[in-house]
Structure formats: structure tokens, C-alpha cells
Enzyme design. Structure first.
Site, PDB file in Angstrom:
ATOM      1  N   GLY A  61       0.836  -1.192   0.000  1.00 29.31           N
ATOM      2  CA  GLY A  61       0.000   0.000   0.000  1.00 29.31           C
ATOM      3  C   GLY A  61       0.870   1.240   0.000  1.00 29.31           C
ATOM      4  O   GLY A  61       2.086   1.167  -0.190  1.00 29.31           O
ATOM      5  N   TYR A 154      14.117  15.185   7.594  1.00 26.67           N
ATOM      6  CA  TYR A 154      14.120  13.912   8.326  1.00 26.67           C
ATOM      7  C   TYR A 154      14.102  14.138   9.840  1.00 26.67           C
ATOM      8  O   TYR A 154      13.309  13.529  10.566  1.00 26.67           O
ATOM      9  CB  TYR A 154      15.354  13.106   7.918  1.00 26.67           C
ATOM     10  CG  TYR A 154      15.454  11.742   8.546  1.00 26.67           C
ATOM     11  CD1 TYR A 154      14.775  10.658   8.004  1.00 26.67           C
ATOM     12  CD2 TYR A 154      16.254  11.535   9.667  1.00 26.67           C
ATOM     13  CE1 TYR A 154      14.880   9.394   8.563  1.00 26.67           C
ATOM     14  CE2 TYR A 154      16.371  10.279  10.239  1.00 26.67           C
ATOM     15  CZ  TYR A 154      15.681   9.203   9.686  1.00 26.67           C
ATOM     16  OH  TYR A 154      15.786   7.959  10.253  1.00 26.67           O
TER      17      TYR A 154
END
Length: 247
Positions: A61, A154
């Protein structure tokens, strides 16, 4: 107890170790990974696990997409069972110094590393609280604690996980659901070990333990937080970084 444990980023180096550790704990691990993976990559991963005596299903997914996460979780619960353990491990890097970072690099990392935590947790949260038991483990990073040049995107996502933990933990502990995170340091995955040797040695020289961590060391920490008797630990982060950085 064979509780279903979903691991996002499940067929990567860390995800694989997590699935194996959860299986050893008696859980029923399920790997969720990117829908763009080639079928032969998934088939080889499943075959490798079967060679180790493990039958771990894989569902594909898009963790950046809420509807895709809803569809994947619905299929898992229909075909495997109610999701009682969720490990939000999916993550990417798109490193660049800030003055060179593009909006696309920012958005890709924010969506994959942070939106995914909301998108997946939202699908399983009500079921966990209704049943009166659940474990949510989010994978952060040492760079969410200390920051890292070239990783404003990040580091921002990994730092945000701590606030998510602390807020959600207060909402659901009375219903038997815990929310914690792990902040790995430099771990010896294939990706890290592929770094040029001289650069890798400079990284290792900054780690007081004098070595890279092993994926299994992160995986065992996941299993610890997912254990039946870990219900009094919530809203916390465990650093696993060889002494590189402390809270």
C-alpha cells in the site's frame, strides 16, 4: 499469544528483523510495504522467510495515503485478524542542506515519515481501545534527538514522533493501549553497510560502542515494548545508539 502485529516498511532490513523478533515472541507478524515494489522482490522475501520456518504475509500500500492505509488495514483484519500491535517503521531520507532542499524533498519525507504514523495509527486505534489492549511502537531516530546537518526534513519528522507519543499516550493508557518510540542510532542494515568504507569508518569512530548496531537489537526492543507485561510503559522513547547521544 498470537496477536496480529503489523510492521510498516516490513520487508526492509529493520522491518525484517522486527517481523522475526515478533514471530519469536509468539505474535502473528504482517509486513506492510510500498505498493511500488516489484512482485519478484516480495516473492523472494516471502520465500526467504519460509526457508526460516516463518509464514509472514505481505500487504502492499501507500503509507502516505490515508485511503490506502484504510484499505490495507481492512484487508489484514478480514484475512489475518484484528491488529493489536502496530509498528510504524516506514521511512525515507531525501537529504540536502537546507538552502538546497526542494519543496518536493521536504514533502516526500514529511508524508512518508510523519503522515504515515497518523494514517496507520488512525486505522487501528479505535479497535485497540475498544478491545482494551494495544501496542503502538513508532520508530524515530537519534537525529530526531540531536539533529543532523542535511536532514532538516528527516530530523523534523523524527522529532515530531516524540510529541505524538506523549499526547496520544495520555489519551489511551486507561484503555490498555500504550504508545512508545525507539530512536535507533547507526544500524548495520544493507543500506548503511553500502556506504563507502572510509566514510563508514568515520561514522563508527563517533560511536562510543565502537560499532554499528544490529537490526536485531532494534527488533528486540520493539518486542520488549510490544510484550504483554509492558503495559506500564507509555509515552516513552528508548534510545538504542551505542552511546552516541543521550536524552
Amino acid at each position: 499469544m498470537s496477536r496480529v502485529a503489523v510492521v510498516t516498511g516490513g520487508i526492509g532490513g529493520l522491518g525484517t528483523a522486527m517481523c522475526k523478533a515478533l514471530a519469536e515472541q509468539g505474535r502473528r507478524p504482517v509486513a506492510v510495504d510500498f505498493h511500488g515494489l516489484k512482485p519478484e522482490v516480495v516473492d523472494k522475501w516471502k520465500a526467504d522467510r519460509k526457508a526460516e520456518g516463518l509464514d509472514i504475509p505481505v500487504y502492499l500500500g501507500d503509507v502516505t495515503n490515508f485511503e490506502s492505509c484504510a484499505e490495507v488495514c481492512k484487508k489484514i483484519e478480514a484475512e489475518v485478524g484484528p491488529i493489536e500491535i502496530l509498528v510504524n517503521n516506514a521511512g525515507i531520507t531525501r537529504d540536502a542542506l537546507f538552502h538546497k532542499m526542494t519543496q518536493e524533498q521536504w514533502d516526500q519525507v514529511i508524508k512518508t515519515n510523519l503522515y504515515s504514523v497518523f494514517n496507520m495509527t488512525k486505522q487501528v486505534y479505535e479497535g485497540m481501545t475498544a478491545r482494551g489492549w494495544g501496542r503502538i511502537v513508532n520508530i524515530s531516530s537519534v537525529n530526531g534527538l540531536k539533529g543532523q546537518a542535511g536532514q532538516t526534513n528527516y530530523s523534523a519528522t523524527k522529532a515530531a514522533i516524540y510529541g505524538f507519543n506523549k499526547a496520544l499516550a495520555q489519551e489511551c493508557i486507561k484503555k490498555g493501549v500504550t504508545v512508545n518510540s525507539i530512536s535507533p542510532g547507526y544500524i548495520g542494515t544493507e543500506m548503511v553497510r553500502a556506504i563507502r568504507e572510509d566514510v563508514l569508518q568515520k561514522i563508527i569512530a563517533t560511536i562510543p560502542a565502537g560499532r554499528l548496531g544490529e537490526p536485531s537489537e532494534i527488533a528486540r526492543t520493539v518486542a520488549f515494548l510490544a510484550a504483554e507485561d509492558a503495559g506500564f510503559i507509555t509515552g516513552e522513547d528508548i534510545t538504542v545508539n551505542g552511546g552516541l547521544y543521550y536524552h
